[in-house]
Design an enzyme around this catalytic site. Structure first.
Site, PDB file in Angstrom:
ATOM      1  N   ARG A  36       1.056  -1.164  -0.010  1.00  0.00           N
ATOM      2  CA  ARG A  36      -0.004  -0.054  -0.028  1.00  0.00           C
ATOM      3  C   ARG A  36       0.779   1.095  -0.058  1.00  0.00           C
ATOM      4  NH1 ARG A  36      -5.213  -1.778   4.085  1.00  0.00           N
ATOM      5  NH2 ARG A  36      -6.366  -2.423   2.209  1.00  0.00           N
ATOM      6  N   LYS A 197     -12.910  -9.574   8.956  1.00  0.00           N
ATOM      7  CA  LYS A 197     -13.746  -8.398   9.007  1.00  0.00           C
ATOM      8  C   LYS A 197     -15.332  -8.843   8.750  1.00  0.00           C
ATOM      9  CE  LYS A 197     -10.429  -4.902   8.407  1.00  0.00           C
ATOM     10  NZ  LYS A 197     -10.022  -3.844   7.184  1.00  0.00           N
ATOM     11  N   GLY A 350      -5.708  -5.529   2.048  1.00  0.00           N
ATOM     12  CA  GLY A 350      -4.497  -5.658   2.524  1.00  0.00           C
ATOM     13  C   GLY A 350      -3.821  -6.851   2.979  1.00  0.00           C
ATOM     14  N   GLY A 373     -12.596  -4.732   1.143  1.00  0.00           N
ATOM     15  CA  GLY A 373     -13.782  -4.138   1.088  1.00  0.00           C
ATOM     16  C   GLY A 373     -14.289  -3.230   0.263  1.00  0.00           C
TER      17      GLY A 373
HETATM   18  N1  LIG Z   1      -9.880 -18.407  11.299  1.00  0.00           N
HETATM   19  C1  LIG Z   1      -9.352 -17.145  11.379  1.00  0.00           C
HETATM   20  N2  LIG Z   1      -9.558 -16.677  12.697  1.00  0.00           N
HETATM   21  C2  LIG Z   1      -9.222 -15.620  13.160  1.00  0.00           C
HETATM   22  N3  LIG Z   1      -8.593 -14.525  12.212  1.00  0.00           N
HETATM   23  C3  LIG Z   1      -8.524 -14.960  10.797  1.00  0.00           C
HETATM   24  C4  LIG Z   1      -9.010 -16.457  10.664  1.00  0.00           C
HETATM   25  N4  LIG Z   1      -8.631 -16.500   9.400  1.00  0.00           N
HETATM   26  C5  LIG Z   1      -7.985 -15.464   8.868  1.00  0.00           C
HETATM   27  N5  LIG Z   1      -7.969 -14.499   9.676  1.00  0.00           N
HETATM   28  C6  LIG Z   1      -7.510 -13.210   9.800  1.00  0.00           C
HETATM   29  O1  LIG Z   1      -7.897 -12.241   8.936  1.00  0.00           O
HETATM   30  C7  LIG Z   1      -7.244 -11.254   8.848  1.00  0.00           C
HETATM   31  C8  LIG Z   1      -7.480 -10.368   7.311  1.00  0.00           C
HETATM   32  O2  LIG Z   1      -8.841 -10.050   7.296  1.00  0.00           O
HETATM   33  P1  LIG Z   1      -9.452  -8.952   6.541  1.00  0.00           P
HETATM   34  O3  LIG Z   1      -8.847  -7.587   6.851  1.00  0.00           O
HETATM   35  O4  LIG Z   1     -11.029  -9.022   6.347  1.00  0.00           O
HETATM   36  O5  LIG Z   1      -8.686  -9.307   4.997  1.00  0.00           O
HETATM   37  P2  LIG Z   1      -8.115  -8.259   3.836  1.00  0.00           P
HETATM   38  O6  LIG Z   1      -7.004  -7.440   4.511  1.00  0.00           O
HETATM   39  O7  LIG Z   1      -7.765  -8.817   3.025  1.00  0.00           O
HETATM   40  O8  LIG Z   1      -9.481  -7.598   3.418  1.00  0.00           O
HETATM   41  C9  LIG Z   1      -5.650 -11.758   8.742  1.00  0.00           C
HETATM   42  O9  LIG Z   1      -4.817 -11.040   9.780  1.00  0.00           O
HETATM   43  C10 LIG Z   1      -5.880 -13.345   8.982  1.00  0.00           C
HETATM   44  O10 LIG Z   1      -4.945 -13.667   9.961  1.00  0.00           O
HETATM   45  O1  LIG Z   2      -7.730  -2.607   5.234  1.00  0.00           O
HETATM   46  C1  LIG Z   2      -8.441  -1.960   4.753  1.00  0.00           C
HETATM   47  O2  LIG Z   2      -9.856  -2.588   4.219  1.00  0.00           O
HETATM   48  P1  LIG Z   2      -9.574  -4.108   3.570  1.00  0.00           P
HETATM   49  O3  LIG Z   2      -9.056  -4.795   5.035  1.00  0.00           O
HETATM   50  O4  LIG Z   2     -10.969  -4.597   3.357  1.00  0.00           O
HETATM   51  O5  LIG Z   2      -8.629  -4.179   2.541  1.00  0.00           O
HETATM   52  C2  LIG Z   2      -8.860  -0.490   4.608  1.00  0.00           C
HETATM   53  O6  LIG Z   2      -7.597   0.227   5.209  1.00  0.00           O
HETATM   54  C3  LIG Z   2      -9.881  -0.147   5.565  1.00  0.00           C
HETATM   55  O7  LIG Z   2     -10.001  -0.289   6.661  1.00  0.00           O
HETATM   56  P2  LIG Z   2     -11.410  -0.385   7.709  1.00  0.00           P
HETATM   57  O8  LIG Z   2     -12.096  -1.708   7.096  1.00  0.00           O
HETATM   58  O9  LIG Z   2     -10.757  -0.751   9.038  1.00  0.00           O
HETATM   59  O10 LIG Z   2     -12.050   0.689   7.219  1.00  0.00           O
END
Ligand SMILES: Nc1ncnc2c1ncn2[C@@H]1O[C@H](COP(=O)(O)OP(=O)(O)O)[C@@H](O)[C@H]1O
Ligand SMILES: O=C(OP(=O)(O)O)[C@H](O)COP(=O)(O)O
Length: 392
Positions: A36, A197, A350, A373
């Site tokens: 990023r 999330k 991320g 997201g």
């Molecule tokens: N079974 C699980 N329990 C808790 N956390 C998890 C699990 N599987 C994945 N994760 C966590 O989810 C996090 C990423 O989630 P998220 O922010 O939604 O993804 P992204 O950043 O790709 O959008 C990672 O730090 C990972 O460790």
């Molecule tokens: O990491 C982010 O979103 P992502 O995990 O959906 O890629 C963005 O920085 C937004 O963060 P937020 O979901 O806490 O608003």
């Protein structure tokens, strides 16, 4: 949708307030993936070359209790300084007299990074007074935070109303990359959704349904869905308030004829830790006291043919806690399936991007997006507030 861009702004000699998404993964205070930061460089360099004095702002994580050292952007200032070959000054705050002084004294060609805007709850509330205090630091506003464009926050949306504004190169590039998918998605389309999330992303799944042949759910998302179906989830991640939403989504998917694949086996741990032993569980239920950390081999066998048959795959959210070596296998296997599927492949988020880099697969994906997201909402055709605020 025509956007105002960098080219519409006079930057020479100006204080340029730029929102970036520097929400990077950290481990023990060190950045584990700087995608990023790298992605913001073209805009940053352009502004500096044009003679702007650059004031950068971002959030990091989701701090709940005001200023907290673990959510400080200091590591980002250091990394950015290394990438630019020039030091980046770190402000002690994002608003206030001291920050105003630093901003006022910032010379053209120099960079100041403000401290985490989410240290103020006014940021996520899009508070107009807070947006005004941020806006007062700059003459013009550039938004290049694609990953946060789905949030109508003070630094992504509020400030755009108060200053001459434009989109940076990253937002332009991301919007262009998604255009063919919006107008003409190649079908069958498969969505692979995991990560942590749950509340942010569960709503998005519903709008993805009409375009998807299959929806693969893994990662921390899994357990809210499994519990909603009556399975045991032990101490796994759960967002209790979303059990009904999960149940309804499964019903809607069934009614729409969309196949939903949920884990049927797991790799669990006794504690959420890097050193925890990986224990395979050959059952949809997670034993009492254990935490679901990754998907198991039977689940991967179910996922494999579905991804192999897809013409478009959208992936957001790791299948397990891939940051811990003992629990990376599921995410690695699914990332490889996606990279090898031969269709159009979009990875966003991320941590999903960090996982893709960890497994050296970024070059094999059609588009690696800085937004998770944000890309899901954009693909649904929703207006992203951070981008809408930049419309010409
Ligand atoms: N079974 C699980 N329990 C808790 N956390 C998890 C699990 N599987 C994945 N994760 C966590 O989810 C996090 C990423 O989630 P998220 O922010 O939604 O993804 P992204 O950043 O790709 O959008 C990672 O730090 C990972 O460790
Ligand atoms: O990491 C982010 O979103 P992502 O995990 O959906 O890629 C963005 O920085 C937004 O963060 P937020 O979901 O806490 O608003």
């Amino acid at each position: 949708m025509a956007l105002k861009t960098l080219k519409d702004l006079d930057l020479k000699g100006k204080k340029v307030l730029m929102r970036a998404d520097f929400n990077v993964p950290l481990k023990n205070g060190s950045i584990t993936d700087d995608t990023r930061i790298q992605a913001a460089l073209p805009t940053i360099k352009y502004i500096l070359e044009q003679g702007g004095a650059l004031i950068l702002m971002s959030h990091l994580g989701r701090p709940k209790d005001g200023p907290t050292p673990e959510f400080s952007l200091k590591p980002v200032a250091e990394r950015l300084g290394e990438l630019l070959g020039d030091s980046v000054a770190m402000a002690p705050d994002c608003i206030g007299a001291e920050v105003e002084k630093l901003a006022a004294e910032l010379a053209p060609g120099k960079v100041l990074l403000l401290e985490n805007v989410r240290f103020y709850k006014e940021e996520t509330k899009n508070d107009p007074d807070f947006a005004g205090k941020l806006a007062a630091l700059g003459d013009v506003y550039v938004n290049d935070a694609f990953g946060t464009a789905h949030r109508a926050h003070a630094s992504t949306e509020g400030v755009a109303k108060l200053l001459p504004s434009g989109a940076g190169y990253l937002i332009e590039k991301e919007v262009e990359a998604f255009a063919p998918l919006l107008s003409n998605p190649q079908k069958p389309m498969v969505a692979v959704i995991g990560g942590a999330k749950v509340s942010s992303k569960i709503g998005v799944l519903e709008t993805l349904l009409p375009n998807c042949a299959s929806l693969i759910i893994g990662g921390g998302m899994t357990y809210t869905f499994l519990k909603a179906q009556g399975y045991q989830i032990g101490n796994s991640l759960l967002e209790e308030d979303y059990l009904d939403t999960a149940k309804q989504l499964l019903q809607k998917a069934e009614a729409a004829g969309v196949e939903v694949i949920l884990p049927v086996d797991h790799v669990v741990a006794a504690e959420f830790s890097e050193t925890a032993a990986a224990e395979p569980v050959d059952s949809t239920d997670v034993p009492e006291g254990k935490i679901g950390m990754d998907v198991g081999p039977k689940t991967l066998d179910k996922i494999r043919p579905v991804i192999a048959g897809a013409k478009t795959v959208i992936w957001n959210g790791p299948m397990g806690v891939f940051e811990f070596k003992n629990f990376e296998a599921g995410t690695k296997a699914v990332a490889e399936m996606i990279a090898d599927c031969g269709g159009i492949t979009i990875v966003g988020g991320g941590d999903s991007v960090a996982a893709t880099n960890q497994f050296n697969l970024a070059d094999k994906m059609s588009h690696v997006s800085t937004g998770g997201g944000a890309s899901l909402e954009f693909l649904e055709g929703r207006t992203l507030p951070g981008i809408a605020a930049l419309e010409a």
